[in-house]
Write a protein that holds these residues in place. Structure first.
Motif, PDB file in Angstrom:
ATOM      1  N   LEU A 190      -8.858   2.070  -2.097  1.00 59.87           N
ATOM      2  CA  LEU A 190      -7.579   1.798  -2.733  1.00 59.87           C
ATOM      3  C   LEU A 190      -7.739   1.665  -4.243  1.00 59.87           C
ATOM      4  O   LEU A 190      -8.762   1.186  -4.726  1.00 59.87           O
ATOM      5  CB  LEU A 190      -6.963   0.493  -2.187  1.00 59.87           C
ATOM      6  CG  LEU A 190      -6.740   0.394  -0.675  1.00 59.87           C
ATOM      7  CD1 LEU A 190      -6.219  -0.995  -0.325  1.00 59.87           C
ATOM      8  CD2 LEU A 190      -5.774   1.464  -0.182  1.00 59.87           C
ATOM      9  N   THR A 236     -11.625  -1.658  -3.008  1.00 60.00           N
ATOM     10  CA  THR A 236     -10.508  -1.619  -3.960  1.00 60.00           C
ATOM     11  C   THR A 236     -11.056  -1.506  -5.375  1.00 60.00           C
ATOM     12  O   THR A 236     -11.855  -2.345  -5.806  1.00 60.00           O
ATOM     13  CB  THR A 236      -9.638  -2.882  -3.840  1.00 60.00           C
ATOM     14  OG1 THR A 236      -9.179  -3.014  -2.486  1.00 60.00           O
ATOM     15  CG2 THR A 236      -8.438  -2.796  -4.772  1.00 60.00           C
ATOM     16  N   ASN A 281      -1.262  -1.014  -4.429  1.00 62.13           N
ATOM     17  CA  ASN A 281      -2.528  -0.421  -4.027  1.00 62.13           C
ATOM     18  C   ASN A 281      -2.272   0.998  -3.537  1.00 62.13           C
ATOM     19  O   ASN A 281      -1.633   1.190  -2.505  1.00 62.13           O
ATOM     20  CB  ASN A 281      -3.184  -1.269  -2.929  1.00 62.13           C
ATOM     21  CG  ASN A 281      -3.694  -2.591  -3.469  1.00 62.13           C
ATOM     22  OD1 ASN A 281      -4.777  -2.657  -4.040  1.00 62.13           O
ATOM     23  ND2 ASN A 281      -2.907  -3.646  -3.314  1.00 62.13           N
ATOM     24  N   ASN A 334      -5.981  -0.339  -7.122  1.00 61.64           N
ATOM     25  CA  ASN A 334      -5.046  -1.407  -7.442  1.00 61.64           C
ATOM     26  C   ASN A 334      -4.604  -1.256  -8.887  1.00 61.64           C
ATOM     27  O   ASN A 334      -5.429  -1.241  -9.802  1.00 61.64           O
ATOM     28  CB  ASN A 334      -5.718  -2.772  -7.235  1.00 61.64           C
ATOM     29  CG  ASN A 334      -4.799  -3.922  -7.567  1.00 61.64           C
ATOM     30  OD1 ASN A 334      -4.739  -4.370  -8.696  1.00 61.64           O
ATOM     31  ND2 ASN A 334      -4.096  -4.405  -6.558  1.00 61.64           N
ATOM     32  N   SER A 349     -10.063  -1.297  -9.422  1.00 66.15           N
ATOM     33  CA  SER A 349      -8.966  -1.687 -10.311  1.00 66.15           C
ATOM     34  C   SER A 349      -9.364  -1.472 -11.762  1.00 66.15           C
ATOM     35  O   SER A 349     -10.527  -1.203 -12.077  1.00 66.15           O
ATOM     36  CB  SER A 349      -8.583  -3.155 -10.073  1.00 66.15           C
ATOM     37  OG  SER A 349      -9.704  -3.999 -10.260  1.00 66.15           O
ATOM     38  N   ILE A 369       0.854  -1.193   0.000  1.00 66.39           N
ATOM     39  CA  ILE A 369       0.000   0.000   0.000  1.00 66.39           C
ATOM     40  C   ILE A 369       0.886   1.238   0.000  1.00 66.39           C
ATOM     41  O   ILE A 369       1.766   1.384   0.850  1.00 66.39           O
ATOM     42  CB  ILE A 369      -0.941   0.006   1.218  1.00 66.39           C
ATOM     43  CG1 ILE A 369      -1.873  -1.213   1.172  1.00 66.39           C
ATOM     44  CG2 ILE A 369      -1.754   1.288   1.280  1.00 66.39           C
ATOM     45  CD1 ILE A 369      -2.773  -1.358   2.387  1.00 66.39           C
TER      46      ILE A 369
END
Length: 240
Positions: free
Chosen positions: A59, A189, A87, A61, A191, A25
């Motif tokens: 986050l 998360t 991340n 990713n 992405s 992270i």
């Protein structure tokens, strides 16, 4: 067209600390530095103690390795292998940094992090087992039994600390440790997003959260890897 993905998880605090310690992270360049005061860190700890929700961590990713990133809390942390995704924190930097700074083991300050340097003494927090309250070291009552919080996730150090406590206080300390070890934090998360999409996400989050300046949001909207929120805006030519 690549479809973006959103993943929800609820890891316990120790799992998040492990991910930070492994370099999984990171903080992207468009994030400002750590700005919380000690009383805000204490309120966060009190929320966990009382099992209040503390909000989600968001986050991003990505396989993209940004040239300008920094470590959580300004501590010295490893870099991931080039082929390993990272991340990046879009929301929750203050909370993540506080949790890691209070509970992380063997922390070392990054000597190359003067721009984002933090007074780490604000994370030296204890729990007064007589009054059931979190206190900075300078406010401790020496007649009370006080537990150092940085041992809660280190079993050996924790039991060494409480071994001479009266039984009543040992029980209270173990209950406190259990609350923190079993607390789950919501992590969202996202992405398969472009940098442009990430800038928009960050801008919209901060339109409804803690206020950022107009310049901060402009940087987030049009950010490049070389932008830093703490660099004087005079260094950049911005056309309004």
């Amino acid at each position: 067209m690549v479809l973006s993905e959103i993943t929800l998880s609820s890891p316990k605090i120790d799992k998040l600390i492990n991910r930070i310690e492994e370099g999984d992270i990171k903080i992207p360049a468009f994030q400002r530095g750590f700005v919380w005061k000690q009383d805000q860190v204490i309120k966060l700890l009190d929320s966990v103690y009382n099992e209040y929700p503390i909000g989600s961590i968001l986050l991003w990713n990505s396989d993209v390795k940004l040239k300008s990133t920094r470590n959580v809390g300004g501590f010295l942390l490893p870099e991931r292998a080039p082929n390993y995704p990272v991340n990046y924190v879009l929301d929750g930097q203050q909370r993540l940094s506080s949790i890691y700074a209070v509970f992380g083991k063997d922390k070392k300050e990054d000597p190359n992090n003067d721009q984002y340097k933090i007074d780490t003494q604000i994370f030296d927090i204890y729990f007064d087992l007589d009054n059931n309250e979190f206190l900075p070291m300078e406010d401790l009552n020496e007649a009370h039994i006080n537990l150092r919080l940085n041992t809660l996730f280190n079993t050996t150090e924790f039991y060494n600390q409480i071994k001479d406590f009266p039984d009543k206080y040992k029980e209270l300390a173990v209950q406190l440790q259990s609350k923190f070890q079993n607390y789950e934090i919501s992590v969202v998360t996202t992405s398969k997003r472009t940098k442009e999409e990430v800038g928009i996400i960050f801008e919209r989050i901060n339109n409804t959260a803690t206020s950022l300046t107009t310049l901060d949001l402009m940087i987030a909207w049009t950010w490049s890897e070389d932008f830093h929120l703490t660099v004087s805006p005079k260094k950049y030519k911005i056309i309004l």
